[in-house]
Design a protein around this motif. Sequence first.
Motif, PDB file in Angstrom:
ATOM      1  N   ASP A 172       8.511  -2.224   6.433  1.00 52.13           N
ATOM      2  CA  ASP A 172       9.358  -3.290   5.856  1.00 52.13           C
ATOM      3  C   ASP A 172       9.214  -2.714   4.108  1.00 52.13           C
ATOM      4  O   ASP A 172       8.173  -2.521   3.573  1.00 52.13           O
ATOM      5  N   GLU A 173      10.265  -2.761   3.674  1.00 53.71           N
ATOM      6  CA  GLU A 173      10.332  -2.662   2.180  1.00 53.71           C
ATOM      7  C   GLU A 173       9.742  -0.932   1.773  1.00 53.71           C
ATOM      8  O   GLU A 173       9.454  -0.870   0.606  1.00 53.71           O
ATOM      9  N   ASP A 191      16.745  -4.320   4.766  1.00 53.03           N
ATOM     10  CA  ASP A 191      16.799  -5.255   5.957  1.00 53.03           C
ATOM     11  C   ASP A 191      17.391  -4.947   7.230  1.00 53.03           C
ATOM     12  O   ASP A 191      17.538  -5.616   8.117  1.00 53.03           O
ATOM     13  N   ASP A 213      16.257  -1.809  10.468  1.00 51.24           N
ATOM     14  CA  ASP A 213      15.235  -1.077  11.147  1.00 51.24           C
ATOM     15  C   ASP A 213      16.028   0.252  11.363  1.00 51.24           C
ATOM     16  O   ASP A 213      15.239   1.439  11.776  1.00 51.24           O
TER      17      ASP A 213
END
Length: 294
Positions: free
Chosen positions: A30-31, A284, A286
């Motif tokens: 994430d991020e 946001d 995958d």
Amino acid sequence: AFATAITILALLAPAAPAGEQGQHTIALPDEFRPEGIASGPKDSFYVGSIPQGSVYRGSYRTGEGEVLVPAHPGRNHIGLKVDWRHDLVFVAGGESKGIYVYDADTGADVAAFSLPDAGFINDVVLTKHGAYFTDSLVQRLYRVKISRHGRLSEPEIIPITGDFVYEAGFNANGIEATRDGHRLIVVQSNTGELFSIKPHSGRSEQIEVDGPLTNGDGLLLDDDELYVVRNRLNTIAVVDLDRDLDEGEIEDELTDPLLDVPTTIAPFGKFIYAVNARFDRPDDSDDDIIRLRP
């Protein structure tokens, strides 16, 4: 299988075994905010994080992996390449105005070169002469020589002369090299023009292409076909180059609904893998790395 300009020199990983396929999409942490992707030995890939200054290593085949180079506050990671002869990862430092080199096995720091007069160090290619880096804001290249035993020189500045003239905005971006390493190929993002550059002198000549390559980003050379990522257009142009690098013809465009501002590409088997940078958008999804078939 793809053969980048320096595969014959064994600087990059060999192609995947016949019939081997990787995942269609691959998720990153994430991020993570990726920008550069490069293929390593066997089925491995390496991806750099713009804000974190970290590098993730994973498997095209399984889609699994982990952070190899931990976060380095103050460093940006843009384009990167893997020299598997010496187990090194070379990274262009973007706005942090550095060139960073890491151990490809352990992730440990090997070298960090500060270039305070740089503008934006954007991408890198490896040849038998060393690692060459583009600067999108200052009209020059940087070269780090690599000895037979993996020793690295201090970066040299190579002014770009000839046809390639910088304008306002982002200029030199993606960079590739011919098989013998005697010429570099660079795309100018803001004008959409393509150039060949002599690596020792920096002398440039325009490659006449039958259409613009604006938003040109990462490059991948496979024999006489040059793949040009056009980031915000979510496409990859396929340019057929002549032997002398005088002219090129856009013969195809690759795309996928999952592309979201792709920046760089890397080969694995019969496929190309593109990394989604998602500039100015929420991170946001995958679907960070997307498989494309040429």
